[in-house]
Design a protein around this motif. Structure first.
Motif, PDB file in Angstrom:
ATOM      1  N   ALA A  51     -25.192  69.689  66.546  1.00  0.00           N
ATOM      2  CA  ALA A  51     -24.855  68.299  66.240  1.00  0.00           C
ATOM      3  C   ALA A  51     -25.496  67.354  67.247  1.00  0.00           C
ATOM      4  N   ALA A  52     -25.500  67.731  68.522  1.00  0.00           N
ATOM      5  CA  ALA A  52     -26.112  66.891  69.553  1.00  0.00           C
ATOM      6  C   ALA A  52     -27.614  66.724  69.300  1.00  0.00           C
ATOM      7  N   ILE A  53     -28.274  67.797  68.894  1.00  0.00           N
ATOM      8  CA  ILE A  53     -29.706  67.734  68.583  1.00  0.00           C
ATOM      9  C   ILE A  53     -29.938  66.815  67.388  1.00  0.00           C
ATOM     10  N   ALA A  54     -29.120  66.979  66.348  1.00  0.00           N
ATOM     11  CA  ALA A  54     -29.270  66.147  65.155  1.00  0.00           C
ATOM     12  C   ALA A  54     -29.056  64.672  65.484  1.00  0.00           C
ATOM     13  N   TYR A  55     -28.008  64.364  66.235  1.00  0.00           N
ATOM     14  CA  TYR A  55     -27.747  62.963  66.616  1.00  0.00           C
ATOM     15  C   TYR A  55     -28.894  62.406  67.452  1.00  0.00           C
ATOM     16  N   THR A  56     -29.443  63.214  68.340  1.00  0.00           N
ATOM     17  CA  THR A  56     -30.553  62.761  69.180  1.00  0.00           C
ATOM     18  C   THR A  56     -31.780  62.448  68.346  1.00  0.00           C
ATOM     19  N   LEU A  57     -32.115  63.323  67.404  1.00  0.00           N
ATOM     20  CA  LEU A  57     -33.272  63.078  66.539  1.00  0.00           C
ATOM     21  C   LEU A  57     -33.093  61.813  65.703  1.00  0.00           C
ATOM     22  N   ILE A  58     -31.915  61.639  65.136  1.00  0.00           N
ATOM     23  CA  ILE A  58     -31.652  60.473  64.292  1.00  0.00           C
ATOM     24  C   ILE A  58     -31.706  59.180  65.106  1.00  0.00           C
ATOM     25  N   GLU A  59     -31.069  59.165  66.263  1.00  0.00           N
ATOM     26  CA  GLU A  59     -31.065  57.958  67.087  1.00  0.00           C
ATOM     27  C   GLU A  59     -32.446  57.652  67.647  1.00  0.00           C
ATOM     28  N   THR A  60     -33.238  58.679  67.972  1.00  0.00           N
ATOM     29  CA  THR A  60     -34.604  58.455  68.445  1.00  0.00           C
ATOM     30  C   THR A  60     -35.442  57.811  67.359  1.00  0.00           C
ATOM     31  N   ALA A  61     -35.279  58.281  66.135  1.00  0.00           N
ATOM     32  CA  ALA A  61     -36.008  57.671  65.017  1.00  0.00           C
ATOM     33  C   ALA A  61     -35.592  56.210  64.847  1.00  0.00           C
ATOM     34  N   LYS A  62     -34.296  55.937  64.892  1.00  0.00           N
ATOM     35  CA  LYS A  62     -33.814  54.556  64.745  1.00  0.00           C
ATOM     36  C   LYS A  62     -34.353  53.658  65.850  1.00  0.00           C
ATOM     37  N   MET A  63     -34.391  54.167  67.080  1.00  0.00           N
ATOM     38  CA  MET A  63     -34.889  53.369  68.199  1.00  0.00           C
ATOM     39  C   MET A  63     -36.370  53.033  68.047  1.00  0.00           C
ATOM     40  N   ASN A  64     -37.088  53.817  67.270  1.00  0.00           N
ATOM     41  CA  ASN A  64     -38.513  53.584  67.028  1.00  0.00           C
ATOM     42  C   ASN A  64     -38.755  52.892  65.685  1.00  0.00           C
ATOM     43  N   ASN A  65     -37.702  52.324  65.114  1.00  0.00           N
ATOM     44  CA  ASN A  65     -37.786  51.607  63.829  1.00  0.00           C
ATOM     45  C   ASN A  65     -38.367  52.475  62.720  1.00  0.00           C
ATOM     46  N   VAL A  66     -37.908  53.723  62.681  1.00  0.00           N
ATOM     47  CA  VAL A  66     -38.360  54.695  61.685  1.00  0.00           C
ATOM     48  C   VAL A  66     -37.153  55.108  60.860  1.00  0.00           C
ATOM     49  N   ASP A  67     -37.339  55.232  59.547  1.00  0.00           N
ATOM     50  CA  ASP A  67     -36.279  55.715  58.667  1.00  0.00           C
ATOM     51  C   ASP A  67     -36.029  57.193  58.996  1.00  0.00           C
TER      52      ASP A  67
END
Length: 100
Positions: A51-67
């Motif tokens: 779950a921590a890995i998944a949250y990190t990937l999702i938030e990293t994408a959001k921080m880079n303005n990526v869907d």
């Protein structure tokens, strides 16, 4: 001290000092704060780490303005055949959406 100076003591301080807006910060940590108790019930240590890995990937994408969904779909399609020494090519800041 004149009576005019004494009258300003204890006046409206917020009119003189602008307070920073922390709504952006609060919104960014909201998912973490809301899920804090839920993380206790991931089922296992491995589940919590996944779950921590998944949250990190999702938030990293959001921080880079990526869907996040489009980017993760793209990454998962390419990952099996992608060389490990070129993993940086799959990062969200290197991703460009495909033209339809």
């Amino acid at each position: 001290m004149t009576s005019g100076e004494q009258g300003n003591r204890g006046g409206n301080l917020s009119a003189k000092v602008s307070m920073p807006d922390n709504n952006t910060c609060e919104r960014s940590i909201r998912p973490i704060a809301l899920g804090r108790k839920n993380y206790l019930f991931m089922g296992s240590i491995g589940g919590g780490k996944a779950a921590a890995i998944a949250y990190t990937l999702i938030e990293t994408a959001k921080m880079n303005n990526v869907d996040p969904e489009a980017w993760l779909t793209w990454v998962l399609q390419r990952l099996p055949d992608h060389k490990i020494n070129r993993i940086d090519e799959l990062m969200p800041w290197n991703w460009q959406p495909e033209k339809a």
